[in-house]
Design an enzyme around this catalytic site. Structure first.
Site, short mmCIF file in Angstrom:
data_model
loop_
_atom_site.label_atom_id
_atom_site.label_comp_id
_atom_site.label_asym_id
_atom_site.label_seq_id
_atom_site.Cartn_x
_atom_site.Cartn_y
_atom_site.Cartn_z
N TRP A 208 0.89 -1.10 -0.44
CA TRP A 208 0.49 -0.21 -0.05
C TRP A 208 0.84 1.40 0.20
O TRP A 208 2.04 1.21 0.37
CB TRP A 208 -1.10 -0.17 1.09
CG TRP A 208 -2.27 0.40 1.05
CD1 TRP A 208 -3.04 2.03 1.30
CD2 TRP A 208 -3.19 0.26 0.29
NE1 TRP A 208 -3.98 1.56 0.94
CE2 TRP A 208 -4.31 0.86 0.25
CE3 TRP A 208 -3.75 -1.99 0.00
CZ2 TRP A 208 -5.83 0.25 -0.70
CZ3 TRP A 208 -4.39 -2.15 -1.15
CH2 TRP A 208 -5.50 -0.72 -0.66
N ASP A 209 0.40 2.21 0.03
CA ASP A 209 0.95 3.61 -0.14
C ASP A 209 1.66 4.24 1.25
O ASP A 209 2.50 4.88 1.12
CB ASP A 209 0.53 4.61 -0.64
CG ASP A 209 -0.96 5.13 -0.24
OD1 ASP A 209 -1.07 4.41 1.44
OD2 ASP A 209 -1.83 6.21 0.14
N TRP A 210 1.78 3.00 2.16
CA TRP A 210 2.56 3.09 3.62
C TRP A 210 3.39 1.76 4.26
O TRP A 210 3.23 2.19 5.27
CB TRP A 210 1.07 3.55 4.93
CG TRP A 210 0.24 3.12 4.17
CD1 TRP A 210 -1.17 4.11 4.26
CD2 TRP A 210 -0.93 1.93 4.46
NE1 TRP A 210 -2.06 3.31 3.58
CE2 TRP A 210 -2.48 2.09 4.62
CE3 TRP A 210 0.32 0.71 5.25
CZ2 TRP A 210 -2.46 0.37 5.20
CZ3 TRP A 210 -0.59 -0.53 5.74
CH2 TRP A 210 -2.09 -0.61 4.87
N ASN B 10 -14.12 0.59 1.60
CA ASN B 10 -13.31 1.68 1.57
C ASN B 10 -13.00 2.07 -0.29
O ASN B 10 -12.35 1.87 -0.62
CB ASN B 10 -11.71 1.63 1.83
CG ASN B 10 -11.28 2.58 1.46
OD1 ASN B 10 -11.07 3.62 2.65
ND2 ASN B 10 -10.24 3.08 0.71
N GLU B 11 -13.98 3.70 -0.98
CA GLU B 11 -13.38 4.18 -1.61
C GLU B 11 -13.74 3.65 -2.68
O GLU B 11 -13.85 4.16 -4.21
CB GLU B 11 -12.33 4.96 -1.56
CG GLU B 11 -11.50 5.45 -1.05
CD GLU B 11 -10.36 6.46 -0.52
OE1 GLU B 11 -9.63 6.90 0.18
OE2 GLU B 11 -9.19 5.52 -1.25
N GLU C 65 -11.01 11.00 6.55
CA GLU C 65 -9.88 10.47 6.05
C GLU C 65 -10.36 11.82 5.72
O GLU C 65 -10.48 12.47 5.10
CB GLU C 65 -9.97 9.49 5.13
CG GLU C 65 -9.61 8.13 5.89
CD GLU C 65 -9.21 6.78 4.09
OE1 GLU C 65 -8.83 7.85 3.51
OE2 GLU C 65 -9.50 5.96 3.61
#
Length: 879
Positions: free
Chosen positions: A190-192, A456-457, A554
């Site tokens: 993921w981006d983290w 989510n999204e 968020e």
């Protein structure tokens, strides 16, 4: 492995005693790779990576570039195996089951070399009848298949049309086709976070033997009946009936504290396995309700449920039951188009204050009870009342939800679908239906869960067309979306649990989304539902860039973790902002540049010649930037709760992204991997306080709002002060001693043109002075001193390099840091390196000459250890 009476931690750490034995197979197993070149001991529950690391065959998977170096582990096919002897007489039992609470993810299960089943979903339990294959001595194997290879094969088999995204962005260094496997979506990167598509038996495994009947699951839901104005408890139990004949008996439910005991006759048959009960609580007995943290107690009642069945079988379950109601209010607002979007708990509107939870580790066997409790203590200490369990991770372990119940932390629970489109083949949907049914039954008795969210999204992904699908094909994807989230997930949730609301996605427009066919024309509308908001380009000190929305679930900015956290997984050559390691660790596109872009708007970048000092100072500045940005944004949402301006407002929730880290890397988190508080978490402790003064400017006028979560109006005194940067002694003070902060509201308490404020305080300009303001309250009520900068700090005049001296002393298990400064010091940061613990305050504006701060260690330490590790930094130290 051990024998015990069946004790299942399924709900609220509850116990269930059954006449039949339960034999745990958790403990020591063997694990081997595909070609047999590696074989080693492994602990169950556990993962392949953990076993390899524990036995010295690999380094820490999080060290430097090991997420890439160890990619081969996830691409191999591993086998878990064990042999064991049954410690009871098999002939005494009619039926024997092998039960897995969690397998990650794709495996074929062989019991005594006979295939008894397969697994392909991390999020559901599995139960296999082994009555005809079990012996006194047995072998058990789980032959895992690489999750990466499985997902690729499933994607290739879907030939009719693409299901994007096929692969993650290159910055994430991840694997492809994660949307084709029911596994933690972030495990492919993921981006983290890193890519560790692990294999393992991640929850308990056991053998259960029984006669007559076996309790498969039991749920209970307290429901308030408005007509009778009394509480009822809906109880549902499901049995596996071993007998070919009907089984009669009685069930007795007892709640002694509520003077409640009820007995019902029941009858079980193989085709009629469900028992439903309605337990009525006496109206003349006062029931204390469960409240979110900061709004009341988390009262629970001990309840026992005893099934006494034919043949002398007794099954008893003990649990804690909590009473509360939850409503999602979507109704018209005077002066504003659209609908409200807020929660009432027990009839009281509640502002959601908190953050978003991601998996605490790539390897769940590392998330121990102690580690989980430490994270939750940090949630409580930061005055939060809500966590959103994000849909790209996992449905959390039982203890997570038990802690939320006990501590009064509300849970916004996503189902595990995130930022992707998903297939809708019959096999995939069947697996999802089992998953959703299993998880709703496992979790619905927890009062802390206040809402189910389908994903989510993914609604916004279709509405905005994130994945650039051909417009001619859009109807196919919308139909798939409705099939998955509405016709399957929503249908199951509404069937299993009518006690709390369901929304199909986050962000969503709520009822408006339903009216528009489940894909809203504008899921980011601030007039409906919840929104997610990110803006890294514009000045985060300018509150006007933020949306005056109904609820913001968020929002956030990145920062780097502290050097002491990074040091554990890096080497000296990595310690630079643009090193190969730093670029590798940043998984968000352009993330490092975006942080510096925000920093440069208001601060000077480090100009020193020492590379290590420059790196540490840059880390510090990213944390300052993140904390100040999210402070500005959160305070905007907090003060928007009671007002409608230009048709916008009535904001009733602020959940910043994100609470915790999965590894040591730059991210949006306020808690570093390992639990260390970033500056943001100290800021959160202040801006989520129950009583807060919030200051801001609009068109040259300075305002102070009083923001209250209290249930009663609060009479207090407001003091506004101006300080020259060069001296901690205030230049002037404005005092209003007759302030009333309204209960549960945000109202204007003070307003004055900045020009007038500066006139009243001679010798002040925007560049030379700073404003502080505070309520005078008793010691029991936490209400922090707040501040407002009149200019960017890079333009501040008279800002001196503060000489801050510190004396450390010990009082019991707590350490006292007595500070003294020669000048006003912005963003004073106290650091004790890797010594675990937190300060009572940190990252603060030091406007008093002397100040005492407490340090609460999480493990035993000494004054000498603290003195050796201690450092103090303020903004001018980076110049």
């Amino acid at each position: 492995m051990h024998l015990h009476l069946l004790l299942i931690l399924a709900l609220f750490r509850a116990g269930c005693v059954v006449a039949g034995p339960s034999y745990s197979l958790s403990g020591s197993w063997r694990v081997s790779n595909g070609n047999g070149s590696l074989e080693l001991p492994a602990t169950v529950p556990g993962y392949v990576h953990s076993a390899l690391h524990q036995h010295g065959l690999i380094q820490d998977p999080y060290y430097r570039f090991n997420d890439l170096n160890y990619r081969w582990i996830s691409l191999d096919n591993w086998t878990y195996s064990t042999e064991f002897k049954i410690p009871f007489n098999l002939s005494e039992w009619q039926k024997v089951k092998l039960i897995f609470d969690g397998v990650d993810t794709v495996a074929e299960i062989l019991f005594n070399n006979v295939t008894i089943g397969k697994t392909d979903n991390m999020f559901t339990g599995y139960s296999f009848d082994i009555t005809n294959v079990v012996k006194d001595v047995n072998s058990l194997k789980l032959q895992f298949r690489s999750a990466v290879q499985y997902a690729e094969c499933q994607s290739k088999a879907h030939t009719s049309y693409r299901v994007p995204p096929e692969c993650p962005p290159v910055e994430q260094k991840g694997e492809c086709h994660v949307n084709f496997i029911r596994k933690a979506q972030c495990s492919f990167s993921w981006d983290w976070g890193p890519s560790f598509p692990s294999q393992g038996i991640w929850k308990d495994v056991r053998i259960e033997a029984y006669n007559i009947a076996h309790l498969d699951y039991l749920t209970f839901l307290p429901v308030y009946d408005n007509a009778s104005q009394a509480w009822n408890i809906e109880i549902k139990a499901s049995f596996d009936v071993a007998s070919s004949k009907s089984v009669g008996g009685q069930v007795t439910v007892a709640i002694p504290q509520l003077k409640t005991q009820q007995t019902n006759d029941i009858e079980l048959q193989q085709e009629q396995r469900i028992v439903k009960l309605l337990v009525k609580i006496r109206k003349d007995v006062a029931v204390e309700t469960w409240w979110p943290r900061g709004h009341g107690n988390q009262t629970g009642y001990n309840m026992t449920i005893l099934f006494a069945l034919d043949g002398g079988l007794k099954i008893e379950k003990a649990a804690k039951v909590y009473f509360r109601t939850v409503q999602l209010i979507e109704e018209g607002i005077k002066g504003s188009p659209g609908l409200s979007f807020y929660f009432k708990i027990n009839g009281l509107p509640i502002f959601l204050k908190g953050s978003n939870w991601i998996p605490a580790d790539s390897f769940q066997d590392k998330v121990t009870s102690d580690r989980l409790q430490l994270l939750f203590q940090s949630v409580v200490d930061a005055n939060m009342n809500t966590l959103r369990v994000w849909g790209g991770g996992i449905y959390e372990q039982d203890e997570f939800y038990a802690l939320c119940d006990e501590l009064g932390i509300m849970v916004w629970q996503d189902f595990m679908f995130a930022s992707a489109l998903y297939p809708t083949e019959p096999g995939f949907l069947a697996s999802v239906r089992k998953e959703v049914t299993y998880q709703v039954r496992r979790l619905k008795s927890h009062p802390s869960i206040i809402i189910w969210s389908g994903n989510n999204e993914n609604e916004v992904a279709l509405s905005v067309n994130w994945f650039h699908v051909n417009p001619r094909d859009m109807k196919t994807y919308i139909d798939d979306y409705v099939t998955l989230y509405v016709k399957n997930i929503r249908k199951i949730v509404l069937s299993e649990d009518k006690s709390r609301p369901f929304i199909a996605s986050s962000p969503t427009n709520g009822m408006k989304t339903m009216e528009e066919g489940w894909i809203s024309y504008d899921p980011y509308s601030i007039q409906y539902g919840d929104i997610h908001f990110y803006n890294y380009a514009d000045d985060c000190w300018n509150w006007k860039i933020f949306p005056k929305a109904r609820l913001v679930s968020e929002y956030g900015y990145q920062s780097w973790p502290s050097f002491s956290t990074l040091e554990k997984v890096s080497s000296q050559e990595d310690w630079a902002y643009n090193s190969r390691f730093s670029l590798h660790r940043q998984h968000h596109e352009d993330g490092n540049h975006q942080m510096l872009h925000q920093v440069k708007m208001h601060f000077k970048l480090p100009q020193g010649t020492d590379p290590l000092r420059t790196f540490k100072d840059t880390i510090y500045l990213t944390q300052v930037m993140q904390a100040q940005c999210i402070k500005t944004e959160t305070e905007f949402y907090l003060r928007s709760r009671s007002e409608i301006v230009d048709g916008k407002g009535h904001t009733m929730g602020a959940l910043y992204w994100q609470l915790n880290d999965i590894w040591q890397a730059p991210s949006w988190a306020s808690l570093e991997y390992g639990g260390k508080w970033k500056m943001l978490h100290y800021f959160a402790r202040r801006f989520f306080a129950p009583l807060l003064p919030v200051g801001f400017e609009d068109e040259g006028v300075f305002y102070v709002y009083g923001v209250s979560d209290l249930h009663k109006d609060h009479h207090t005194q407001l003091t506004v002060r101006l300080h020259h940067w060069s001296s901690p002694k205030p230049l002037c003070s404005l005092v209003n001693s007759s302030i009333v902060v309204k209960a549960g509201e945000a109202v204007v308490l003070f307003q004055m043109p900045v020009s007038e404020l500066l006139k009243r305080c001679r010798g002040c300009t925007r560049e030379t002075c700073v404003v502080s303001f505070y309520f005078s309250t008793d010691k029991e009520l936490f209400s922090p001193t707040n501040y407002h900068f009149l200019s960017s700090l890079k333009d501040a005049k008279g800002l001196l390099e503060a000489n801050i001296t510190v004396n450390i002393s010990q009082k019991g298990n707590v350490f006292v840091f007595d500070l003294e400064t020669s000048a006003v010091a912005p963003f004073v940061w106290l650091d004790v390196g890797s010594i675990p613990g937190r300060f009572s305050d940190n990252g603060f504006l030091m406007i008093r000459k002397k100040l005492s701060v407490l340090f609460y260690p999480w493990k035993p330490t000494s004054k000498s250890e603290l003195q050796q590790a201690f450092s103090v930094t303020s903004l001018t130290d980076t110049y």
